[in-house]
Design a protein around this motif. Structure first.
Motif, PDB file in Angstrom:
ATOM      1  N   UNK A  68       0.858  -0.997   0.041  1.00 55.99           N
ATOM      2  CA  UNK A  68       0.119   0.043   0.096  1.00 55.99           C
ATOM      3  C   UNK A  68       0.872   1.216  -0.192  1.00 55.99           C
ATOM      4  N   UNK A  69       0.777   2.058  -0.850  1.00 56.12           N
ATOM      5  CA  UNK A  69       1.362   3.192  -0.919  1.00 56.12           C
ATOM      6  C   UNK A  69       0.632   4.421  -0.863  1.00 56.12           C
ATOM      7  N   UNK A  70       1.184   5.622  -0.271  1.00 59.09           N
ATOM      8  CA  UNK A  70       0.252   6.955  -0.020  1.00 59.09           C
ATOM      9  C   UNK A  70       0.742   8.187  -0.940  1.00 59.09           C
ATOM     10  N   UNK A  72       1.181   9.245  -5.357  1.00 57.57           N
ATOM     11  CA  UNK A  72       0.462  10.690  -4.722  1.00 57.57           C
ATOM     12  C   UNK A  72      -0.864  10.474  -3.868  1.00 57.57           C
ATOM     13  N   UNK A  73      -1.398   9.344  -4.023  1.00 49.20           N
ATOM     14  CA  UNK A  73      -2.671   9.381  -3.332  1.00 49.20           C
ATOM     15  C   UNK A  73      -2.711   7.853  -2.940  1.00 49.20           C
ATOM     16  N   UNK A  74      -3.443   7.549  -1.896  1.00 46.35           N
ATOM     17  CA  UNK A  74      -3.677   6.300  -1.468  1.00 46.35           C
ATOM     18  C   UNK A  74      -3.941   5.318  -2.292  1.00 46.35           C
ATOM     19  N   UNK A  75      -3.192   4.198  -2.560  1.00 43.09           N
ATOM     20  CA  UNK A  75      -3.444   3.138  -3.576  1.00 43.09           C
ATOM     21  C   UNK A  75      -2.780   1.745  -3.066  1.00 43.09           C
ATOM     22  N   UNK A  76      -3.286   0.664  -3.431  1.00 43.21           N
ATOM     23  CA  UNK A  76      -2.640  -0.572  -3.448  1.00 43.21           C
ATOM     24  C   UNK A  76      -2.104  -1.112  -4.732  1.00 43.21           C
ATOM     25  N   UNK A  77      -0.699  -1.641  -4.573  1.00 44.97           N
ATOM     26  CA  UNK A  77      -0.201  -1.955  -5.950  1.00 44.97           C
ATOM     27  C   UNK A  77       0.238  -3.568  -5.718  1.00 44.97           C
ATOM     28  N   UNK A  78      -0.122  -4.315  -6.676  1.00 40.59           N
ATOM     29  CA  UNK A  78       0.226  -5.673  -6.578  1.00 40.59           C
ATOM     30  C   UNK A  78       1.132  -5.771  -7.685  1.00 40.59           C
ATOM     31  N   UNK A  91      -5.002  -0.637  -7.252  1.00 41.78           N
ATOM     32  CA  UNK A  91      -6.444  -0.281  -6.953  1.00 41.78           C
ATOM     33  C   UNK A  91      -6.419   0.872  -5.983  1.00 41.78           C
ATOM     34  N   UNK A  92      -7.482   1.979  -6.478  1.00 38.88           N
ATOM     35  CA  UNK A  92      -7.301   3.201  -5.835  1.00 38.88           C
ATOM     36  C   UNK A  92      -8.289   3.171  -4.527  1.00 38.88           C
ATOM     37  N   UNK A  93      -9.356   2.311  -4.708  1.00 40.19           N
ATOM     38  CA  UNK A  93     -10.391   2.199  -3.591  1.00 40.19           C
ATOM     39  C   UNK A  93     -10.101   0.667  -3.150  1.00 40.19           C
TER      40      UNK A  93
END
Ligand code: ADP
Ligand code: MG
Length: 687
Positions: A68-70, A72-78, A91-93
């Motif tokens: 999960x990174x924050x 420039x905005x919160x997102x989850x990257x697989x 995923x942004x949400x």
């Protein structure tokens, strides 16, 4: 079947019913005939290495890392991979439960659109499923994608449609149409099965609109047959009505003749004689007059009106906009200047008290000629002896509105004659079918002495130069329409564009020389602006497309259209038709963005090269593809489920023949077909 209500299906409650209604689905049959506009292939797994940006594909991957990174905005990257390559899934949400679940080592099936970022291939928000290592694909068929109302997802509507189809019984299917056309021998339930549930190996383009798979053609042809049967019935029904025979020519006719300053063209005279012949009959005229912009349809309407007025009947003259209604009101009053007290204007902006009096006067037949907009359709508008309805630029009105007016004959037994004027050029085979219930006349000639309009394209960066040229032209008495685009979704933005341009040009040319016209002005103000321009008080009229139809100021000789690349060709042609109406040399300048696509440039060039509405329509058809021309869809002639009368026009003639045989030999079958396909959309029955 037809009437089985939606709520009989599992999972459909009142709120779902309401939502489905929004997209025209009212019963189970509507659900069955709600056809997909696209398909997804979830039957095969693609290798990541074969993916291209833009593809929508199914992939099977193992998660390598999840983060999960924050910024420039919160997102989850697989980070994930199949046997050969990597891909990022973003995923942004997401829900905390998802972060827990989606860990390294987990296997996923993902369906989504592939994109390319600077980190490589990505899927953003794919649909996914966590799977076991030995997972087998469930989907053996393509997945249809449907138009859905807000609040109902694809999965849901798919389910509804599947269960509606399983309830479609064979009785419903047993319309013996193949007796009339052997190509219809596929059962309708089989055709629907193929379209809603196609095998994985089918050629998708063949079952989508425009395709030629037998299942598609089966449905398409039957709908066309139904539609044409409806038109055939409508025509014979209309012809059974009684109408007043109008043959007398006296005061009113004499007045138009003496007040119209020109000699009629050969084409105008021919059309008028056809109309006269129709009006002399005791069956209602149903005539469509097609004539390019500027071909002089108004006077044809006025002469037809005079015939009814000379026999002491009433006439209604309909225009699609208030502005145009006002224009017609003024021209008709000048044609019939001895009878002005019997002529009235009725629009949405007529005040209540005035309106009340008008309604009474119409009932009492004190008013003989009423010019108006859709306000004339309203229930409380009653006539004493309406004998003729003239509808200008009919493509702006919906079918149902037109039917409503036709029912306004004062007497029970007789129907008014109907004359429709239109500039919309549509191909001949199409008009023969779409207007099958009407006779068609064509004004195929422009009044003499018209000089061709010089049309040119100019990039926006050359605007300053253009303004200098215009400045010089105005000194020589030119009159300029300056058109700003109107985009329906954002009326306010458009208004801004008009205001800004108005301000801009006012700076160059002086406040009192530049008029301004747009939809938000009151009717009175609009008329003022037009009048000032007509009287040469202003030299430039900045306007939205409200001037598109009908405005007639013969000495206006320059038109600038901003962002011309945003308009349809037919609309540009209509707009351009506002100039070149007099004897002056006229110029149309199509201003476009500096960088436009080849296809846009090509389209604008059609307009530079031609001034023939039919030709422009045809070119438009070739360049843009049939789906988009101002054919049936835009004209709102008939809302059909499956057929696009322009795109599918190749089937028009054969289905017309079949429809006629069915109507003659088996009217009951014709009725069933109409009921199946178009009962909801058009009031053929009580027209
Ligand atoms: P349409 O509605 O077909 O676009 P209009 O009826 O507004 O066209 O006529 C366009 C212009 O041509 C008007 O200024 C009109 O007075 C003029 N006009 C019409 N008929 C003739 C004619 N026979 N000769 C010369 N001018 C004509
Ligand atoms: Mg007109």
């Amino acid at each position: 079947m037809a009437n089985i209500e939606l709520k009989q299906l599992k999972g459909i409650g009142p709120s779902v019913v309401e939502k489905l209604n929004l997209i025209g689905i009212f019963n189970l049959r509507d659900l069955c005939f709600h056809l997909p506009f696209g398909y997804q292939d979830r039957t095969k797994i693609s290798n990541i290495s074969d993916l291209h940006p833009g593809d929508e594909r199914l992939i099977k991957v193992k998660i390598i890392s999840a983060q999960s990174i924050y910024r420039p905005r919160k997102m989850m990257v697989l980070k994930a991979a199949d046997s050969y390559s990597n891909i990022n899934i973003r995923f942004f949400y997401f829900h905390p439960a998802q972060t827990k679940q989606l860990k390294a080592g987990i296997e996923l099936l993902c369906y989504g659109k592939v994109s390319l970022s600077r980190y490589g291939l990505e899927m953003i928000h794919p649909e996914y499923e966590v799977i076991a290592n030995d997972h087998e694909l469930k989907d053996k068929k393509l997945t249809p994608v449907y138009r859905v109302p807000k609040g109902i997802g694809q999965k849901k509507i798919r389910g509804f449609i599947q269960s509606a189809i399983s309830k479609l019984n064979f009785e419903e299917d047993f319309l013996n149409v193949e007796r009339y056309d052997a190509s219809l021998n596929m059962k309708i339930i089989d055709a629907l099965g193929i379209i809603h549930n196609p095998e994985a190996n089918i050629d998708i383009d063949e079952i989508l609109p425009g395709g030629s798979h037998p299942a598609r053609v089966r449905l398409l042809k039957e709908e066309m047959i139904a539609f044409q049967a409806g038109m055939t019935f409508l025509k014979s029904k209309q012809k059974r009505n009684h109408a007043f025979s109008l043959t007398k020519e006296s005061d009113w006719t004499a007045e138009v003749k003496s007040n119209f300053p020109f000699k009629l063209t050969r084409a105008q005279a021919k059309v008028i004689s056809e109309i006269k012949e129709d009006l002399s009959q005791e069956v209602p005229m149903m005539r469509l007059v097609q004539g390019d912009v500027g071909s002089g349809k108004t006077v044809v309407g006025a002469l037809a009106a005079a015939l009814a007025l000379d026999s002491s009947f009433q006439v209604a003259f309909m225009a699609p906009t208030t502005l145009l209604a006002e224009q017609h009101y003024l021209s008709l009053k000048s044609f019939f200047c001895k009878h002005t007290e019997k002529i009235i204007l009725l629009t949405g902006s007529t005040s209540t008290s005035k309106r009340k009096k008008i309604l009474q006067d119409l009932k009492d037949s004190k008013i003989k000629l009423v010019i108006g907009t859709h306000a004339l359709f309203q229930k409380n508008v009653e006539f004493s002896n309406l004998a003729l309805i003239i509808i200008d630029e009919q493509h702006r009105f919906g079918v149902n509105q037109r039917l409503a007016l036709r029912k306004k004959n004062g007497s029970e037994r007789s129907a008014p004659h109907q004359l429709t004027l239109t500039a919309t050029p549509i191909p001949r085979t199409l008009s023969m079918s779409v207007y099958a219930n009407m006779d068609v006349s064509v004004i195929d000639e422009l009044p003499p002495g018209r000089k061709p309009i010089q049309t040119s394209c100019l990039p926006l960066s050359a605007k300053d130069r253009l303004i200098k040229r215009i400045s010089a032209a105005i000194k020589k008495d030119s009159k300029v329409y300056w058109i700003c685009p109107l985009i329906e979704e954002s009326e306010n933005l458009d208004l801004n564009a008009v205001m800004e341009t108005h301000e801009d040009l006012s700076e160059h040319f002086g406040q009192d020389k530049v008029g301004c016209l747009h939809g938000k002005l009151s009717a009175l103000k609009k008329q003022d602006q037009i009048q000032a321009f007509k009287d040469s008080k202003t030299s430039i009229l900045v306007s939205t497309t409200v001037v598109e139809v009908g405005v007639d100021i013969p000495d206006a000789d320059i038109m600038v259209i901003e962002n011309a690349e945003r308009f349809g060709l037919a609309q540009l042609h209509q707009l351009r038709g506002r100039i070149g109406r007099g004897s002056k040399e006229s110029y149309c300048i199509l201003l476009h963005k500096d960088k436009i696509q080849d296809i846009s440039a090509q389209r604008l060039k059609v307009l530079v090269d031609s001034q023939d509405g039919f030709k422009i329509a045809e070119e438009d058809l070739v360049i843009r593809g049939p789906g988009e021309i101002m054919g049936a869809q835009q004209t709102g002639i008939v809302p059909m489920k499956y057929t696009n009368l322009v795109r599918d026009s190749q089937y028009l003639m054969e289905t017309k023949k079949v429809a006629e045989s069915i109507c003659n030999e088996d009217p009951e079958l014709a009725n069933q077909l109409i009921e199946r396909w178009i009962s909801g959309s058009i009031a053929f029955a009580d027209a």
